[in-house]
Design a protein around this motif. Structure first.
Motif, PDB file in Angstrom:
ATOM      1  N   THR A   1       0.855  -1.263   0.088  1.00 39.93           N
ATOM      2  CA  THR A   1       0.022   0.058   0.064  1.00 39.93           C
ATOM      3  C   THR A   1       0.720   1.127  -0.036  1.00 39.93           C
ATOM      4  O   THR A   1       1.806   1.406   0.775  1.00 39.93           O
ATOM      5  CB  THR A   1      -1.055   0.146   1.391  1.00 39.93           C
ATOM      6  N   LEU A   2       0.529   2.205  -0.835  1.00 41.32           N
ATOM      7  CA  LEU A   2       1.318   3.424  -0.900  1.00 41.32           C
ATOM      8  C   LEU A   2       1.022   4.229   0.289  1.00 41.32           C
ATOM      9  O   LEU A   2      -0.446   4.710   0.388  1.00 41.32           O
ATOM     10  CB  LEU A   2       1.205   4.242  -2.202  1.00 41.32           C
ATOM     11  N   LEU A   3       1.890   4.732   1.143  1.00 43.37           N
ATOM     12  CA  LEU A   3       1.296   5.586   2.268  1.00 43.37           C
ATOM     13  C   LEU A   3       1.211   7.121   2.174  1.00 43.37           C
ATOM     14  O   LEU A   3       0.448   7.843   2.214  1.00 43.37           O
ATOM     15  CB  LEU A   3       2.169   5.135   3.395  1.00 43.37           C
ATOM     16  N   SER A   4       2.635   7.323   1.469  1.00 46.89           N
ATOM     17  CA  SER A   4       2.950   9.030   1.258  1.00 46.89           C
ATOM     18  C   SER A   4       4.073   8.918   0.381  1.00 46.89           C
ATOM     19  O   SER A   4       4.673   8.199   0.347  1.00 46.89           O
ATOM     20  CB  SER A   4       3.389   9.730   2.544  1.00 46.89           C
ATOM     21  N   GLU A   5       4.059  10.164  -0.204  1.00 46.06           N
ATOM     22  CA  GLU A   5       5.275  10.277  -1.023  1.00 46.06           C
ATOM     23  C   GLU A   5       6.242  10.844  -0.327  1.00 46.06           C
ATOM     24  O   GLU A   5       6.294  11.449   0.742  1.00 46.06           O
ATOM     25  CB  GLU A   5       4.989  11.606  -2.216  1.00 46.06           C
TER      26      GLU A   5
ATOM     27  N   ARG B   1      12.285  11.180  -6.338  1.00 41.44           N
ATOM     28  CA  ARG B   1      10.848  10.949  -5.837  1.00 41.44           C
ATOM     29  C   ARG B   1      10.761   9.311  -5.577  1.00 41.44           C
ATOM     30  O   ARG B   1      11.085   8.670  -6.277  1.00 41.44           O
ATOM     31  CB  ARG B   1       9.846  11.314  -7.004  1.00 41.44           C
ATOM     32  N   GLY B   2      10.013   9.211  -4.267  1.00 43.06           N
ATOM     33  CA  GLY B   2       9.861   7.968  -3.934  1.00 43.06           C
ATOM     34  C   GLY B   2       8.343   7.738  -2.966  1.00 43.06           C
ATOM     35  O   GLY B   2       7.595   8.915  -2.977  1.00 43.06           O
ATOM     36  N   TRP B   3       8.394   6.633  -2.304  1.00 42.42           N
ATOM     37  CA  TRP B   3       7.079   6.447  -1.806  1.00 42.42           C
ATOM     38  C   TRP B   3       7.301   5.736  -0.231  1.00 42.42           C
ATOM     39  O   TRP B   3       8.375   5.045  -0.176  1.00 42.42           O
ATOM     40  CB  TRP B   3       6.225   5.590  -2.511  1.00 42.42           C
ATOM     41  N   VAL B   4       6.833   6.046   0.640  1.00 47.46           N
ATOM     42  CA  VAL B   4       6.657   5.340   1.946  1.00 47.46           C
ATOM     43  C   VAL B   4       5.705   4.160   1.534  1.00 47.46           C
ATOM     44  O   VAL B   4       4.581   4.609   1.157  1.00 47.46           O
ATOM     45  CB  VAL B   4       6.347   6.170   3.162  1.00 47.46           C
ATOM     46  N   ILE B   5       5.902   2.919   1.599  1.00 48.42           N
ATOM     47  CA  ILE B   5       5.136   1.852   1.383  1.00 48.42           C
ATOM     48  C   ILE B   5       4.968   0.886   2.893  1.00 48.42           C
ATOM     49  O   ILE B   5       5.804   0.777   3.403  1.00 48.42           O
ATOM     50  CB  ILE B   5       5.419   0.990   0.098  1.00 48.42           C
ATOM     51  N   HIS B   6       3.779   0.343   2.640  1.00 49.67           N
ATOM     52  CA  HIS B   6       3.557  -0.886   3.715  1.00 49.67           C
ATOM     53  C   HIS B   6       3.591  -2.198   2.953  1.00 49.67           C
ATOM     54  O   HIS B   6       2.703  -2.357   2.036  1.00 49.67           O
ATOM     55  CB  HIS B   6       2.197  -0.486   4.319  1.00 49.67           C
ATOM     56  N   LEU B   7       4.416  -3.118   3.213  1.00 48.27           N
ATOM     57  CA  LEU B   7       4.228  -4.364   2.647  1.00 48.27           C
ATOM     58  C   LEU B   7       3.113  -5.207   3.262  1.00 48.27           C
ATOM     59  O   LEU B   7       3.284  -5.641   4.190  1.00 48.27           O
ATOM     60  CB  LEU B   7       5.554  -5.072   2.430  1.00 48.27           C
ATOM     61  N   LEU B   8       2.042  -5.756   2.483  1.00 46.29           N
ATOM     62  CA  LEU B   8       1.000  -6.337   2.855  1.00 46.29           C
ATOM     63  C   LEU B   8       1.513  -7.768   3.449  1.00 46.29           C
ATOM     64  O   LEU B   8       0.770  -8.199   4.500  1.00 46.29           O
ATOM     65  CB  LEU B   8      -0.047  -6.391   1.909  1.00 46.29           C
ATOM     66  N   GLU B   9       2.412  -8.697   2.862  1.00 46.17           N
ATOM     67  CA  GLU B   9       2.950  -9.845   3.147  1.00 46.17           C
ATOM     68  C   GLU B   9       3.684 -10.107   4.428  1.00 46.17           C
ATOM     69  O   GLU B   9       3.566 -10.927   5.220  1.00 46.17           O
ATOM     70  CB  GLU B   9       3.340 -10.644   2.105  1.00 46.17           C
ATOM     71  N   THR B  10       4.558  -8.760   4.619  1.00 46.66           N
ATOM     72  CA  THR B  10       5.404  -8.872   5.915  1.00 46.66           C
ATOM     73  C   THR B  10       5.335  -7.922   6.875  1.00 46.66           C
ATOM     74  O   THR B  10       5.667  -8.061   8.024  1.00 46.66           O
ATOM     75  CB  THR B  10       6.759  -8.791   5.546  1.00 46.66           C
ATOM     76  N   GLY B  11       4.485  -6.801   6.670  1.00 50.53           N
ATOM     77  CA  GLY B  11       4.067  -5.614   7.569  1.00 50.53           C
ATOM     78  C   GLY B  11       5.143  -4.628   7.611  1.00 50.53           C
ATOM     79  O   GLY B  11       4.903  -3.839   8.422  1.00 50.53           O
ATOM     80  N   GLU B  12       6.204  -4.934   6.769  1.00 53.62           N
ATOM     81  CA  GLU B  12       6.939  -3.819   6.798  1.00 53.62           C
ATOM     82  C   GLU B  12       6.828  -2.494   6.249  1.00 53.62           C
ATOM     83  O   GLU B  12       5.972  -2.603   5.444  1.00 53.62           O
ATOM     84  CB  GLU B  12       8.270  -4.301   5.917  1.00 53.62           C
TER      85      GLU B  12
END
Length: 69
Positions: free
Chosen positions: A16-20, A42-53
């Motif tokens: 899931t994309l959380l924020s730029e 430019r990048g993104w803060v992400i939440h990996l759904l399978e590991t929770g990272e």
């Protein structure tokens, strides 16, 4: 891309994309840190759904899960 969307990060599964954010443009060796001008991209803060990272990643490493042939 916008916050809340689900993309695939590299081969690590859905995220899931959380924020730029800004991420380092390239890796710099510790012994070169004083001699190199750091760049950001430019990048993104992400939440990996399978590991929770929660990670910061380069935008170009995110995709829709389609494989290039």
């Amino acid at each position: 891309m916008k916050a809340g969307q689900v993309k695939v990060w590299l081969d690590q599964g859905p995220a899931t994309l959380l924020s730029e954010c800004e991420v380092e443009g390239e890796a710099i060796a510790l012994d070169e840190v004083d001699d190199v001008v750091q760049t950001t991209e430019r990048g993104w803060v992400i939440h990996l759904l399978e590991t929770g990272e929660v990670l910061t990643v380069h935008e170009e490493t995110l995709h829709n899960g389609e494989m290039d042939v």
